[in-house]
Design a protein around this motif. Sequence first.
Motif, PDB file in Angstrom:
ATOM      1  N   PRO A 112       0.744  -1.150  -0.267  1.00 60.28           N
ATOM      2  CA  PRO A 112      -0.232   0.372  -0.091  1.00 60.28           C
ATOM      3  C   PRO A 112       0.324   1.227   0.493  1.00 60.28           C
ATOM      4  CG  PRO A 112      -0.653  -1.159   1.856  1.00 60.28           C
ATOM      5  CD  PRO A 112       0.983  -2.166   0.453  1.00 60.28           C
ATOM      6  N   SER A 113       1.689   0.818   0.744  1.00 55.74           N
ATOM      7  CA  SER A 113       2.660   2.555   0.643  1.00 55.74           C
ATOM      8  C   SER A 113       3.362   3.238  -0.318  1.00 55.74           C
ATOM      9  CB  SER A 113       4.337   2.526   1.570  1.00 55.74           C
ATOM     10  OG  SER A 113       4.523   0.850   1.281  1.00 55.74           O
ATOM     11  N   GLU A 114       3.415   2.241  -1.485  1.00 55.31           N
ATOM     12  CA  GLU A 114       4.248   2.527  -3.173  1.00 55.31           C
ATOM     13  C   GLU A 114       2.793   2.424  -3.987  1.00 55.31           C
ATOM     14  OE1 GLU A 114       8.144  -0.277  -3.274  1.00 55.31           O
ATOM     15  OE2 GLU A 114       6.361  -0.698  -2.375  1.00 55.31           O
ATOM     16  N   LEU A 115       2.069   1.480  -4.009  1.00 58.13           N
ATOM     17  CA  LEU A 115       0.283   2.209  -4.881  1.00 58.13           C
ATOM     18  C   LEU A 115       0.571   3.406  -5.688  1.00 58.13           C
ATOM     19  CD1 LEU A 115      -1.707  -0.712  -3.416  1.00 58.13           C
ATOM     20  CD2 LEU A 115      -0.089  -0.400  -6.207  1.00 58.13           C
ATOM     21  N   GLY A 116       0.729   4.064  -4.504  1.00 55.90           N
ATOM     22  CA  GLY A 116      -0.269   5.720  -4.745  1.00 55.90           C
ATOM     23  C   GLY A 116       1.328   6.367  -5.636  1.00 55.90           C
ATOM     24  N   THR A 117       1.747   6.297  -5.903  1.00 52.60           N
ATOM     25  CA  THR A 117       2.979   6.686  -6.582  1.00 52.60           C
ATOM     26  C   THR A 117       2.580   7.696  -7.913  1.00 52.60           C
ATOM     27  OG1 THR A 117       4.992   6.737  -7.620  1.00 52.60           O
ATOM     28  CG2 THR A 117       3.865   4.807  -7.558  1.00 52.60           C
ATOM     29  N   PRO A 118       3.073   8.898  -7.747  1.00 53.37           N
ATOM     30  CA  PRO A 118       2.211   9.397  -9.218  1.00 53.37           C
ATOM     31  C   PRO A 118       3.522   9.083 -10.349  1.00 53.37           C
ATOM     32  CG  PRO A 118       3.816  10.531  -7.813  1.00 53.37           C
ATOM     33  CD  PRO A 118       3.827   9.781  -7.100  1.00 53.37           C
ATOM     34  N   CYS A 119       4.663   8.265 -10.341  1.00 54.59           N
ATOM     35  CA  CYS A 119       4.960   7.940 -11.625  1.00 54.59           C
ATOM     36  C   CYS A 119       4.372   6.319 -11.340  1.00 54.59           C
ATOM     37  CB  CYS A 119       6.149   7.517 -10.615  1.00 54.59           C
ATOM     38  SG  CYS A 119       8.202   7.321 -11.773  1.00 54.59           S
ATOM     39  N   ASP A 120       4.192   6.377 -13.183  1.00 51.32           N
ATOM     40  CA  ASP A 120       3.690   5.812 -14.108  1.00 51.32           C
ATOM     41  C   ASP A 120       4.671   4.817 -13.917  1.00 51.32           C
ATOM     42  OD1 ASP A 120       0.715   6.030 -13.829  1.00 51.32           O
ATOM     43  OD2 ASP A 120       0.509   7.103 -15.752  1.00 51.32           O
ATOM     44  N   HIS A 121       5.581   5.133 -14.311  1.00 45.21           N
ATOM     45  CA  HIS A 121       7.393   4.123 -14.687  1.00 45.21           C
ATOM     46  C   HIS A 121       7.600   3.246 -13.864  1.00 45.21           C
ATOM     47  CE1 HIS A 121      11.655   3.836 -14.485  1.00 45.21           C
ATOM     48  NE2 HIS A 121      11.272   3.328 -15.437  1.00 45.21           N
ATOM     49  N   HIS A 165      17.689  -1.189  -7.578  1.00 42.83           N
ATOM     50  CA  HIS A 165      19.339  -1.064  -6.393  1.00 42.83           C
ATOM     51  C   HIS A 165      19.675  -0.208  -6.208  1.00 42.83           C
ATOM     52  CE1 HIS A 165      23.647  -0.552  -6.666  1.00 42.83           C
ATOM     53  NE2 HIS A 165      23.365   0.616  -6.474  1.00 42.83           N
ATOM     54  N   THR A 166      19.177  -0.188  -4.721  1.00 37.71           N
ATOM     55  CA  THR A 166      19.064   0.835  -3.325  1.00 37.71           C
ATOM     56  C   THR A 166      20.442   1.194  -2.873  1.00 37.71           C
ATOM     57  OG1 THR A 166      19.462  -1.121  -1.610  1.00 37.71           O
ATOM     58  CG2 THR A 166      17.371  -0.304  -2.499  1.00 37.71           C
ATOM     59  N   GLY A 167      21.521   0.992  -3.590  1.00 36.71           N
ATOM     60  CA  GLY A 167      23.058   1.262  -3.356  1.00 36.71           C
ATOM     61  C   GLY A 167      23.389   0.859  -1.663  1.00 36.71           C
ATOM     62  N   SER A 168      23.488   1.762  -0.815  1.00 30.78           N
ATOM     63  CA  SER A 168      24.183   1.470   0.445  1.00 30.78           C
ATOM     64  C   SER A 168      23.066   1.757   1.530  1.00 30.78           C
ATOM     65  CB  SER A 168      24.831   2.616   0.784  1.00 30.78           C
ATOM     66  OG  SER A 168      26.960   2.659   0.592  1.00 30.78           O
ATOM     67  N   ARG A 228      12.604  10.052  -6.966  1.00 30.49           N
ATOM     68  CA  ARG A 228      13.467   9.334  -6.559  1.00 30.49           C
ATOM     69  C   ARG A 228      14.091   7.553  -7.287  1.00 30.49           C
ATOM     70  NH1 ARG A 228      17.021  12.467  -3.445  1.00 30.49           N
ATOM     71  NH2 ARG A 228      18.741  11.106  -4.257  1.00 30.49           N
ATOM     72  N   SER A 229      12.507   7.271  -6.674  1.00 29.64           N
ATOM     73  CA  SER A 229      12.313   6.362  -7.037  1.00 29.64           C
ATOM     74  C   SER A 229      12.832   5.257  -8.532  1.00 29.64           C
ATOM     75  CB  SER A 229      10.822   5.422  -7.337  1.00 29.64           C
ATOM     76  OG  SER A 229      11.048   5.948  -5.785  1.00 29.64           O
ATOM     77  N   CYS A 230      12.689   6.309  -9.564  1.00 35.83           N
ATOM     78  CA  CYS A 230      12.940   5.980 -11.111  1.00 35.83           C
ATOM     79  C   CYS A 230      14.846   5.735 -10.884  1.00 35.83           C
ATOM     80  CB  CYS A 230      13.526   7.225 -11.469  1.00 35.83           C
ATOM     81  SG  CYS A 230      11.391   7.536 -12.588  1.00 35.83           S
ATOM     82  N   GLU A 231      15.356   6.185  -9.970  1.00 34.78           N
ATOM     83  CA  GLU A 231      16.569   6.354 -10.003  1.00 34.78           C
ATOM     84  C   GLU A 231      17.401   4.452  -9.880  1.00 34.78           C
ATOM     85  OE1 GLU A 231      18.537   8.613  -7.317  1.00 34.78           O
ATOM     86  OE2 GLU A 231      18.048  10.353  -7.924  1.00 34.78           O
ATOM     87  N   TYR A 276      15.853   1.395 -11.244  1.00 35.38           N
ATOM     88  CA  TYR A 276      15.833   0.739 -12.087  1.00 35.38           C
ATOM     89  C   TYR A 276      17.282   0.567 -12.772  1.00 35.38           C
ATOM     90  CZ  TYR A 276      11.445  -0.072  -9.674  1.00 35.38           C
ATOM     91  OH  TYR A 276      10.176  -0.360  -8.378  1.00 35.38           O
ATOM     92  N   PRO A 277      16.962  -0.470 -13.910  1.00 33.72           N
ATOM     93  CA  PRO A 277      18.315  -0.877 -14.532  1.00 33.72           C
ATOM     94  C   PRO A 277      18.473   0.233 -15.681  1.00 33.72           C
ATOM     95  CG  PRO A 277      16.470  -2.676 -14.630  1.00 33.72           C
ATOM     96  CD  PRO A 277      16.288  -1.593 -13.651  1.00 33.72           C
ATOM     97  N   ASP A 278      16.898   1.148 -15.779  1.00 27.64           N
ATOM     98  CA  ASP A 278      16.878   1.624 -17.371  1.00 27.64           C
ATOM     99  C   ASP A 278      16.973   3.583 -16.929  1.00 27.64           C
ATOM    100  OD1 ASP A 278      15.040   2.223 -15.998  1.00 27.64           O
ATOM    101  OD2 ASP A 278      13.321   2.223 -17.064  1.00 27.64           O
ATOM    102  N   TYR A 279      17.900   3.743 -15.835  1.00 30.64           N
ATOM    103  CA  TYR A 279      17.677   4.809 -15.391  1.00 30.64           C
ATOM    104  C   TYR A 279      18.918   5.379 -16.512  1.00 30.64           C
ATOM    105  CZ  TYR A 279      18.773   8.795 -12.537  1.00 30.64           C
ATOM    106  OH  TYR A 279      19.685  10.086 -12.272  1.00 30.64           O
ATOM    107  N   THR A 280      18.389   6.977 -16.708  1.00 26.19           N
ATOM    108  CA  THR A 280      20.172   7.567 -17.274  1.00 26.19           C
ATOM    109  C   THR A 280      19.515   9.015 -16.467  1.00 26.19           C
ATOM    110  OG1 THR A 280      19.597   6.637 -19.756  1.00 26.19           O
ATOM    111  CG2 THR A 280      20.462   8.376 -19.847  1.00 26.19           C
ATOM    112  N   PRO A 281      20.507   9.140 -16.048  1.00 32.83           N
ATOM    113  CA  PRO A 281      20.784  10.775 -15.830  1.00 32.83           C
ATOM    114  C   PRO A 281      20.603  11.772 -16.683  1.00 32.83           C
ATOM    115  CG  PRO A 281      22.997   9.876 -14.641  1.00 32.83           C
ATOM    116  CD  PRO A 281      21.970   8.521 -16.173  1.00 32.83           C
ATOM    117  N   ALA A 282      19.742  12.985 -15.840  1.00 27.94           N
ATOM    118  CA  ALA A 282      19.598  13.984 -17.081  1.00 27.94           C
ATOM    119  C   ALA A 282      21.022  14.616 -18.040  1.00 27.94           C
ATOM    120  CB  ALA A 282      18.522  15.243 -16.208  1.00 27.94           C
ATOM    121  N   LEU A 283      20.927  14.989 -19.377  1.00 22.45           N
ATOM    122  CA  LEU A 283      21.779  15.750 -19.053  1.00 22.45           C
ATOM    123  C   LEU A 283      22.775  16.977 -18.487  1.00 22.45           C
ATOM    124  CD1 LEU A 283      23.252  15.382 -22.267  1.00 22.45           C
ATOM    125  CD2 LEU A 283      22.053  17.107 -23.155  1.00 22.45           C
TER     126      LEU A 283
END
Length: 278
Positions: free
Chosen positions: A60-69, A81-84, A261-264, A266-273
């Motif tokens: 339930p804590s993640e279902l309401g994210t505004p990020c469709d991706h 990948h959560t890092g440290s 911040r969750s987009c970072e 996932y493996p398809d994350y690409t930093p902005a130019l």
Amino acid sequence: MTTTPPAPTPTPAGMDHDLYGDYLAPYTGAGAETAFTQVRNIIEYRLSHSPRSLQRRIGPSELGTPCDHCLAAKLAGWEEHTGSPSWYPGVGTAVHAMFSDLLIQEVITRRATDGTGAEWLSEQTVTVGRVGGVPITGSCDLYHVPTGTVIDFKVVGPTTITAARTSGPSETYQAQIDLYGTGWLNQGMPVTEVGIWYVPRNAPTLARGHVYHRPHDPDHAQRVLDRADRLAQQASTLAQVVGEQARDAWISQLPRADGCRSCERYPDYTPALDQITA
């Protein structure tokens, strides 16, 4: 008389000794610096391997994210990948455990002294609905029986508390409390209000926190479930008819929420130019 030395304490399953060192090794004369390094390694290992950290199934804590991706990626089971290990979630988990223990003790005391029932139900698992045919469950922080109030704890810093005072909870938080409200309704319990107690992580007293509550909106919870279900069904159909590669390409092109911040993770994350060239 000869005595048999006690068997060594078993090493926790899955402990990566190459990375974290053999913390059960006998004393070798190393200095205090080694002790401090090892205690941090043990704690970070435990934090990153806790049931909450290893959870792959959406809650339930993640279902309401505004990020469709990110919602679609989570529903599809993408590895994150959560890092440290982050310390803040560990603090939040510890505070939740302490609050639950204190409230359970209050219930036990009341039963022993005045014979009343369980005024508080703490950390109860509720089923909030189904997404892609799969039941979605979550552990609700607190339910107040006499008033039918659902309470969620957020152990946060001053920026989040200020934003909550000014603009109210985020959509993700709003969705979560309505979903928990629906979860209690599904169990036959009345729900009148849902709310959040923003517990100050960095303040000297709890008075620096913030309380938000409002009537439960089951229609909001249903809209959140319907949106997730549509994404889950689309992802599943693509994977079955065209293949997982096509599904993953579809997820990658889904709209992303500003500042997510969750987009970072996932493996398809690409930093902005501008981040690359800065």
